[in-house]
Scaffold this active site. Structure first.
Site, PDB file in Angstrom:
ATOM      1  N   ASP A 233       0.820  -1.209   0.000  1.00  0.00           N
ATOM      2  CA  ASP A 233       0.000   0.000   0.000  1.00  0.00           C
ATOM      3  C   ASP A 233       0.861   1.269   0.000  1.00  0.00           C
ATOM      4  O   ASP A 233       1.785   1.383   0.821  1.00  0.00           O
ATOM      5  CB  ASP A 233      -0.869  -0.035   1.266  1.00  0.00           C
ATOM      6  CG  ASP A 233      -1.955   1.020   1.257  1.00  0.00           C
ATOM      7  OD1 ASP A 233      -2.759   1.037   0.310  1.00  0.00           O
ATOM      8  OD2 ASP A 233      -2.004   1.837   2.200  1.00  0.00           O
ATOM      9  N   GLU A 288       2.054  -0.286  -4.739  1.00  0.00           N
ATOM     10  CA  GLU A 288       1.093   0.735  -5.142  1.00  0.00           C
ATOM     11  C   GLU A 288       1.777   2.096  -5.041  1.00  0.00           C
ATOM     12  O   GLU A 288       2.325   2.443  -4.002  1.00  0.00           O
ATOM     13  CB  GLU A 288      -0.141   0.711  -4.237  1.00  0.00           C
ATOM     14  CG  GLU A 288      -1.256   1.576  -4.813  1.00  0.00           C
ATOM     15  CD  GLU A 288      -2.137   2.219  -3.743  1.00  0.00           C
ATOM     16  OE1 GLU A 288      -3.250   2.644  -4.100  1.00  0.00           O
ATOM     17  OE2 GLU A 288      -1.734   2.329  -2.584  1.00  0.00           O
TER      18      GLU A 288
HETATM   19  O1  TEU Z   1      -4.839   4.101  -1.566  1.00  0.00           O
HETATM   20  C1  TEU Z   1      -3.867   5.015  -1.970  1.00  0.00           C
HETATM   21  C2  TEU Z   1      -4.286   6.364  -2.292  1.00  0.00           C
HETATM   22  O2  TEU Z   1      -3.459   7.197  -2.599  1.00  0.00           O
HETATM   23  C3  TEU Z   1      -5.722   6.723  -2.213  1.00  0.00           C
HETATM   24  O3  TEU Z   1      -5.935   7.885  -1.512  1.00  0.00           O
HETATM   25  C4  TEU Z   1      -6.184   6.939  -3.570  1.00  0.00           C
HETATM   26  O4  TEU Z   1      -5.757   8.188  -4.030  1.00  0.00           O
HETATM   27  C5  TEU Z   1      -7.664   6.918  -3.510  1.00  0.00           C
HETATM   28  O5  TEU Z   1      -8.053   5.785  -2.832  1.00  0.00           O
HETATM   29  C6  TEU Z   1      -8.273   6.896  -4.897  1.00  0.00           C
HETATM   30  O6  TEU Z   1      -7.643   6.080  -5.783  1.00  0.00           O
HETATM   31  C7  TEU Z   1      -4.443   3.090  -0.693  1.00  0.00           C
HETATM   32  C8  TEU Z   1      -5.554   2.078  -0.529  1.00  0.00           C
HETATM   33  O7  TEU Z   1      -5.749   1.417  -1.746  1.00  0.00           O
HETATM   34  C9  TEU Z   1      -6.768   2.789  -0.028  1.00  0.00           C
HETATM   35  O8  TEU Z   1      -7.886   1.953   0.034  1.00  0.00           O
HETATM   36  C10 TEU Z   1      -6.429   3.337   1.341  1.00  0.00           C
HETATM   37  O9  TEU Z   1      -7.489   4.117   1.795  1.00  0.00           O
HETATM   38  C11 TEU Z   1      -5.165   4.198   1.300  1.00  0.00           C
HETATM   39  O10 TEU Z   1      -4.104   3.601   0.579  1.00  0.00           O
HETATM   40  C12 TEU Z   1      -4.647   4.402   2.706  1.00  0.00           C
HETATM   41  O11 TEU Z   1      -4.155   3.207   3.217  1.00  0.00           O
END
Ligand code: TEU
Length: 595
Positions: A233, A288
């Protein structure tokens, strides 16, 4: 004809994770076995034969760890315990064994940019400035109004939720991805802590070697249990620059991103993680990345990461003002050139991930296809793209039946912290004024579009639960559901199964190089995938109108039509192809150019 074993792809290029297709499960919304309205691990176990029959190879499980659930599990309170909402460790072990028995693998979500504020580390860290856990997190003193050049009159304490009597500003101007300042003042010790996401998700301090060791140990613990890798993440946010300077770029996705995205020690940490833990296992990793260029991605692969998720193509429908909470229109040209840049950029070194859906994004058929008249055809066209580009494809639950966005009619149907916080901040700042504006954006962008329950059959609540589902079920479940799709020969589901089996049969789907044809065509995206002994020709009509397409001369000729979303049976690539709306075809050339 099967090519298995005949390819000349060098042995050192082969990896199990290059040949795999990943299926992402958002456990809260997949299948509820105990009637509490929330999906759970035994619910996933019940569906293992379903996944096996579909033909996927790896499951990526969103976080199931102990968590208060502020961000549905991305706020972890204990990295080594299963949230009892989802089941027990024994249930989880049964899931892993069930996958391995079926020759499938499991990758877990690694969330180490931040924890929950309920994690024992944070509880101890916040208790005193002298705590030995203090530097597991990022604590700083605030700035005085004078230092920040803000007058008493200008100062709005409510913006920072400050206790009475405290009049100071956060340590810098960084913003949270969920809206507002990335800092929260903590009364107990009179300092601020950093959180790039919700205030209940404090950021870990990767500069602490002790913290890093704890993380590596925890990763090893899961790998010892037999998992096959991690989805990491927001992993490129873990290194914050010395001195935590203010943001410099007003166009950054959030204020400060230019400072903390791919921070100064990021490659050091990722290669250290690799040396210390991952290099001991044949594990797959996908990082990610909030923002990442092709060059950066190549560096991450040198650090030992299998692949990254980039989001360039999922930004194409942001508005001209920028940012996720604005609305614009994507174009075929934008989509094709963005993905082509990544295909070509990682051709020689590195490896692509492929994804159009996940738990944070609106549904791909509503976004890049047509979720009305051509729902079925356009979902299949997008499946064709996903499963014939070069890279490891990631499917998201429900994609295989063409699930679409939810028709939100009110904010009361929204559960997602990101949507609710961002809407609140946009309302407070006056950027969004009317309820209609808000609703339109929510329908278009909310992460909850992806999080409505999986549609299994046409009984109440789509067979997701016997109780009351935690999120409303999409009302189209009476038509769009797994049971109906399995009966129907022309379903999106059947088409996925077919493409997945082709990927197993023909190695060119995995290792073939990508070559784009007719790069300026207004509505057709066509490309080849080429190995030394085989060539695929893929043609996609990305439009709701029919067209005639003239393929490049060197692919014209005898060919086998491997896949067609209109159910065409005949082979052969003529000098012109008449393409129906959203038509997709995959040909295997009898006489590959390179042979
Ligand atoms: O998301 C990464 C992130 O940058 C998110 O704010 C993204 O911009 C948004 O969800 C729209 O794409 C990851 C996870 O996938 C997300 O579910 C979590 O909320 C986030 O990290 C925090 O851990």
């Amino acid at each position: 004809m099967s090519e298995s074993g005949t390819s000349t792809t060098p042995e050192y290029d082969r990896e199990w994770w290059k040949e795999a297709v990943v299926y992402q499960i958002y456990p809260r919304s997949f299948n509820d076995s105990n009637g509490d309205g929330v999906g759970d691990i035994p619910g996933i176990v019940e569906k293992l034969d379903y996944l096996d029959e579909l033909g996927v190879d790896v499951v990526w499980l969103n976080p199931v760890y102990e968590s208060p659930g502020v961000d549905n599990g991305y706020d972890i309170a204990d990295y080594r315990a299963i949230n009892d909402r989802y089941g027990t460790m024994a249930d989880w072990e049964e899931l892993l064994a069930g996958l391995h028995d079926r020759d499938m693998r499991l990758i877990m979500d690694l969330v180490v940019n931040h924890t929950s504020d309920e994690h024992a580390w944070f509880q101890r860290s916040r208790s005193s400035r002298d705590s030995e856990y203090r530097d597991y997190y990022i604590w700083r003193e605030g700035r005085s109004l004078r230092e920040a050049g803000v007058s008493e009159a200008e100062f709005d304490a409510s913006e920072y939720h400050l206790p009475r009597g405290v009049r100071e500003l956060p340590p810098n101007d960084w913003e949270s991805f969920f809206g507002g300042s990335a800092w929260t003042y903590d009364e107990e010790t009179g300092e601020w802590y950093l959180h790039l996401f919700d205030e209940r998700q404090p950021d870990l301090n990767w500069q602490s070697e002790t913290l890093r060791e704890e993380i590596y140990e925890m990763m090893g613990w899961w790998l010892q249990k037999g998992i096959d890798g991690f989805r990491m993440d927001v992993i490129n946010l873990i290194s914050k620059p010395e001195g935590l300077p203010d943001g410099d770029d007003s166009d950054a996705i959030v204020r400060g991103a230019d400072q903390f995205v791919n921070g100064p020690n990021i490659h050091e940490y990722i290669s250290e993680m690799h040396d210390r833990v991952l290099s001991n296992y044949d594990a797959m990793t996908v990082g990610e990345m909030a923002e990442v260029t092709v060059d950066e991605a190549l560096r991450f692969s040198e650090d030992g990461m299998s692949m990254v998720f980039n989001f360039d193509h999922l930004r194409l429908d942001f508005g001209p003002e920028g940012g996720r909470w604005t609305k614009g229109e994507w174009t075929l040209d934008g989509l094709r050139s963005t993905l082509t840049e990544w295909q070509e950029g990682l051709e020689a070194e590195g490896w692509n991930s492929l994804h159009f859906n996940n738990h944070d994004e609106p549904r791909m058929v509503s976004r890049f296809g047509d979720d009305g008249e051509y729902r079925r055809e356009s979902a299949k066209l997008l499946a064709t793209l996903l499963l014939t580009l070069k890279g490891t494809p990631f499917m998201y639950q429900g994609e295989e039946i063409g699930m679409q966005n939810y028709p939100f009619s009110s904010l009361t149907e929204v559960r997602d912290v990101d949507t609710l916080n961002n809407v609140r901040f946009a309302r407070e700042s006056g950027r969004l004024e009317t309820d209609e504006e808000v609703l339109e954006l929510v329908q278009h962008r909310s992460r909850d579009n992806a999080r409505t329950p999986m549609q299994w059959h046409d009984d109440e609540h789509a067979g997701f639960t016997n109780g009351t589902p935690w999120m409303p079920v999409n009302p189209n479940y009476t038509e769009v559901n797994v049971a109906a799709a399995r009966r129907d020969e022309r379903s999106v589901h059947r088409y996925y199964r077919h493409l997945l089996s082709l990927r197993d049969e023909y190695e060119v789907f995995v290792y073939g190089d990508y070559t784009l044809h007719t790069p300026d065509h207004e509505q057709v995206w066509a490309y080849s995938r080429v190995t030394t002994d085989a060539e695929l020709f893929v043609v996609l009509n990305f439009d709701g109108t029919a067209t005639t397409y003239a393929p490049p001369a060197d692919v014209v000729g005898e060919a086998e039509l491997l896949a067609s979303n209109y159910g065409l049976a005949t082979g052969g690539i003529g000098e012109t192809l008449d393409l129906s709306p959203w038509e997709a075809r995959v040909y295997l050339l009898d006489d590959p150019v390179t042979a």
